[in-house]
Scaffold this motif. Structure first.
Motif, PDB file in Angstrom:
ATOM      1  N   LYS A   1       0.818  -1.225   0.000  1.00  0.00           N
ATOM      2  CA  LYS A   1       0.000   0.000   0.000  1.00  0.00           C
ATOM      3  C   LYS A   1       0.844   1.264   0.000  1.00  0.00           C
ATOM      4  N   ASP A   2       2.042   1.201   0.584  1.00  0.00           N
ATOM      5  CA  ASP A   2       2.888   2.387   0.651  1.00  0.00           C
ATOM      6  C   ASP A   2       3.866   2.485  -0.511  1.00  0.00           C
ATOM      7  N   GLY A   3       3.753   1.572  -1.486  1.00  0.00           N
ATOM      8  CA  GLY A   3       4.650   1.584  -2.630  1.00  0.00           C
ATOM      9  C   GLY A   3       5.854   0.684  -2.471  1.00  0.00           C
ATOM     10  N   ALA A   4       6.143   0.267  -1.264  1.00  0.00           N
ATOM     11  CA  ALA A   4       7.260  -0.641  -1.032  1.00  0.00           C
ATOM     12  C   ALA A   4       6.867  -2.045  -1.472  1.00  0.00           C
ATOM     13  N   PRO A   5       7.815  -2.840  -1.978  1.00  0.00           N
ATOM     14  CA  PRO A   5       7.483  -4.207  -2.375  1.00  0.00           C
ATOM     15  C   PRO A   5       7.146  -5.065  -1.167  1.00  0.00           C
ATOM     16  N   ASN A   6       6.167  -5.915  -1.329  1.00  0.00           N
ATOM     17  CA  ASN A   6       5.775  -6.859  -0.293  1.00  0.00           C
ATOM     18  C   ASN A   6       6.650  -8.102  -0.424  1.00  0.00           C
ATOM     19  N   LEU A   7       7.482  -8.350   0.553  1.00  0.00           N
ATOM     20  CA  LEU A   7       8.451  -9.449   0.488  1.00  0.00           C
ATOM     21  C   LEU A   7       8.012 -10.658   1.306  1.00  0.00           C
ATOM     22  N   THR A   8       6.720 -10.741   1.591  1.00  0.00           N
ATOM     23  CA  THR A   8       6.213 -11.857   2.385  1.00  0.00           C
ATOM     24  C   THR A   8       6.520 -13.194   1.732  1.00  0.00           C
ATOM     25  N   TYR A   9       6.332 -13.256   0.405  1.00  0.00           N
ATOM     26  CA  TYR A   9       6.560 -14.525  -0.291  1.00  0.00           C
ATOM     27  C   TYR A   9       8.046 -14.888  -0.326  1.00  0.00           C
ATOM     28  N   VAL A  10       8.900 -13.878  -0.406  1.00  0.00           N
ATOM     29  CA  VAL A  10      10.344 -14.137  -0.372  1.00  0.00           C
ATOM     30  C   VAL A  10      10.737 -14.720   0.981  1.00  0.00           C
ATOM     31  N   GLN A  11      10.216 -14.117   2.051  1.00  0.00           N
ATOM     32  CA  GLN A  11      10.510 -14.624   3.393  1.00  0.00           C
ATOM     33  C   GLN A  11       9.996 -16.053   3.550  1.00  0.00           C
ATOM     34  N   ALA A  12       8.799 -16.320   3.039  1.00  0.00           N
ATOM     35  CA  ALA A  12       8.243 -17.665   3.139  1.00  0.00           C
ATOM     36  C   ALA A  12       9.101 -18.672   2.372  1.00  0.00           C
ATOM     37  N   ALA A  13       9.614 -18.258   1.205  1.00  0.00           N
ATOM     38  CA  ALA A  13      10.482 -19.154   0.433  1.00  0.00           C
ATOM     39  C   ALA A  13      11.771 -19.450   1.187  1.00  0.00           C
ATOM     40  N   ALA A  14      12.337 -18.423   1.821  1.00  0.00           N
ATOM     41  CA  ALA A  14      13.556 -18.636   2.603  1.00  0.00           C
ATOM     42  C   ALA A  14      13.298 -19.583   3.768  1.00  0.00           C
ATOM     43  N   ALA A  15      12.173 -19.401   4.445  1.00  0.00           N
ATOM     44  CA  ALA A  15      11.824 -20.292   5.554  1.00  0.00           C
ATOM     45  C   ALA A  15      11.649 -21.727   5.073  1.00  0.00           C
ATOM     46  N   MET A  16      11.101 -21.883   3.874  1.00  0.00           N
ATOM     47  CA  MET A  16      10.908 -23.208   3.311  1.00  0.00           C
ATOM     48  C   MET A  16      12.254 -23.893   3.050  1.00  0.00           C
ATOM     49  N   VAL A  17      13.209 -23.116   2.528  1.00  0.00           N
ATOM     50  CA  VAL A  17      14.544 -23.669   2.293  1.00  0.00           C
ATOM     51  C   VAL A  17      15.166 -24.108   3.611  1.00  0.00           C
ATOM     52  N   ALA A  18      15.102 -23.235   4.614  1.00  0.00           N
ATOM     53  CA  ALA A  18      15.707 -23.547   5.907  1.00  0.00           C
ATOM     54  C   ALA A  18      15.075 -24.789   6.541  1.00  0.00           C
ATOM     55  N   THR A  19      13.804 -24.999   6.284  1.00  0.00           N
ATOM     56  CA  THR A  19      13.089 -26.117   6.897  1.00  0.00           C
ATOM     57  C   THR A  19      13.302 -27.429   6.148  1.00  0.00           C
ATOM     58  N   HIS A  20      13.332 -27.361   4.808  1.00  0.00           N
ATOM     59  CA  HIS A  20      13.256 -28.598   4.030  1.00  0.00           C
ATOM     60  C   HIS A  20      14.527 -28.959   3.260  1.00  0.00           C
ATOM     61  N   ALA A  21      15.461 -28.028   3.061  1.00  0.00           N
ATOM     62  CA  ALA A  21      16.676 -28.370   2.320  1.00  0.00           C
ATOM     63  C   ALA A  21      17.466 -29.423   3.088  1.00  0.00           C
TER      64      ALA A  21
END
Length: 440
Positions: free
Chosen positions: A90-110
């Protein structure tokens, strides 16, 4: 090498297919079952020339598989690409929620330490955030903390994304250490052996900035030539000739100097606004980019202004809009300038007839009976009071001036993409508004 791609959208699926073409073993992950099913059914979930054939080649060779199971996607991988969306907040900044979720997925499952490569367009310093997310999730789940984070931005143009990946201008990799650079060089070696392009090795933050700076500069070129177009319209000069002459200067180049409706799509609008926001957070007012945005907004208003000028009242008229996608050879309508034109016409009470060669399914239920979706360009134009070009599909250029004069109820053309030769239209009695040319 063993590669995983998290997110098989416009960037991720192209990345997966090209990595497989270079001989790597690729697993594509997505949490959208429809995308998984599409690939499993030997289709691709969006229009991109050449992509389906490349995907099928990889699937048939056993080098591409897709899954919705992160434990399968991240089992024994050398490199994991993050290709998820970074939508505008909403403020023009990119929403990085999906990036954070992808990183968490790597940390959990790699199952082993891997190179985590940002390919999504992200703000500078996101690499540090990914490292933080990897570390926090690893502590929470007991996963590995030895992953390396690199930035490997994409420079793809929708409609030519496959060619841009197989034959790029450059490969940019940012890594904070020699070991991840060695792995990424090995990954790209099949490309580098067969295609003469530089491998730009830098640190993570510089690579992140390269992508935003590149897109912001190209957007600025588009806004610049649109500003020049306004001056041309007021003076009787021809913006096309101006742009051609400018383009002969090697310091400038002709690309992205096509005056028209401005830029759209999933990248330029979001990336320009994100870069403004990033700079502001760092204490710098990027005024040049704010003006780039303003000019782009103005460009999208131009067709309706011209329709009012030529038709006076447009609320009781039928107008054909040719082109919906933000550019030719794609069905992507994200931030497409045509959307704003159509919405403005609907607000005026205008009945809109719409044609696009591939993108109409994207708006099948969007406007109801306020917009008539047409199977052919002729169906859209025949009997309309005016026609507006919003996407420069090659097939529209094949429509002749006499055909337009015959099909239209009123001889009014608003050529917002400079598809047609203005002299030919005027010669058959058409009243024309053409971007960057003197308004009669």
């Amino acid at each position: 090498m063993k590669v995983s791609v998290i997110g098989i959208g416009h960037v991720g699926l192209v990345t997966a297919a090209c990595m497989a073409e270079w001989g790597h073993d690729v697993i594509g992950f997505d949490n959208d079952p429809a995308k998984i099913t599409s690939v499993e059914n030997r289709q691709v979930p969006f229009h991109e020339p050449g992509l389906r054939d490349l995907v099928l080649t990889g699937v048939d060779a056993g080098r591409i598989t897709v899954t919705g199971d992160p434990s399968v996607a991240l089992d024994d991988r050398d490199v994991v690409f993050i290709c998820v969306g970074t939508p505008k907040g909403k403020d023009g900044a990119p929403n990085l929620t999906y990036v954070q979720a992808a990183a968490a997925m790597v940390a959990t499952h790699a199952t082993k330490p891997t190179v985590v490569a940002e390919k999504s367009t992200v703000p500078v310093q996101t690499g540090e955030r990914i490292k933080q997310a990897l570390g926090l999730q690893a502590k929470s789940t007991g996963g590995s903390t030895q992953h390396a984070v690199v930035s490997n931005p994409e420079f793809l143009r929708e409609g030519s994304a496959v060619q841009d990946t197989l034959f790029p201008d450059r490969v940019v990799v940012g890594a904070d250490g020699e070991a991840p650079h060695r792995i990424m060089r090995e990954l790209y070696q099949p490309l580098l052996d067969g295609h003469d392009c530089p491998y730009v090795a830098t640190d993570v933050k510089t690579a992140e900035l390269i992508k935003h700076a590149s897109n912001a500069f190209l957007a600025t070129k588009i806004s610049f030539i649109n500003a020049v177009a306004r001056v041309c319209e007021m003076t009787g000069a021809d913006v096309h000739t101006v742009a051609d002459a400018m383009g002969h200067d090697a310091r400038i180049g002709r690309a992205f100097l096509n005056a028209g409706l401005g830029y759209g799509g999933s990248c330029f609008p979001k990336d320009v606004e994100a870069f403004i926001h990033i700079a502001a957070d760092l204490g710098y007012d990027f005024g040049l980019l704010r003006e780039t945005e303003r000019i782009n907004r103005e460009a999208k208003l131009w067709p309706v202004v011209q329709l009012r000028r030529l038709l006076w009242n447009i609320g009781d008229k039928e107008v054909a809009v040719l082109g919906l996608a933000f550019k030719p050879h794609t069905d992507d309508i994200r931030e497409a300038p045509a959307l704003e034109v159509i919405e403005s016409l609907i607000e005026e009470g205008t009945q809109v007839r719409l044609h696009d060669p591939v993108a109409l399914p994207q708006v099948a239920d969007r406007w109801g009976d306020k917009v008539r979706l047409c199977e052919t360009a002729e169906e859209a134009v025949r009997g309309a009071h005016a026609v507006v070009t919003c996407t420069e599909w090659p097939e529209y250029a094949e429509i002749t001036a006499p055909q337009l004069a015959e099909w239209l109820e009123f001889p009014v053309v608003v050529d917002a993409r400079n598809v047609w030769d203005p002299e030919g239209l005027v010669a058959v009695g058409i009243q024309l508004a053409s971007v960057g040319r003197r308004m009669p």
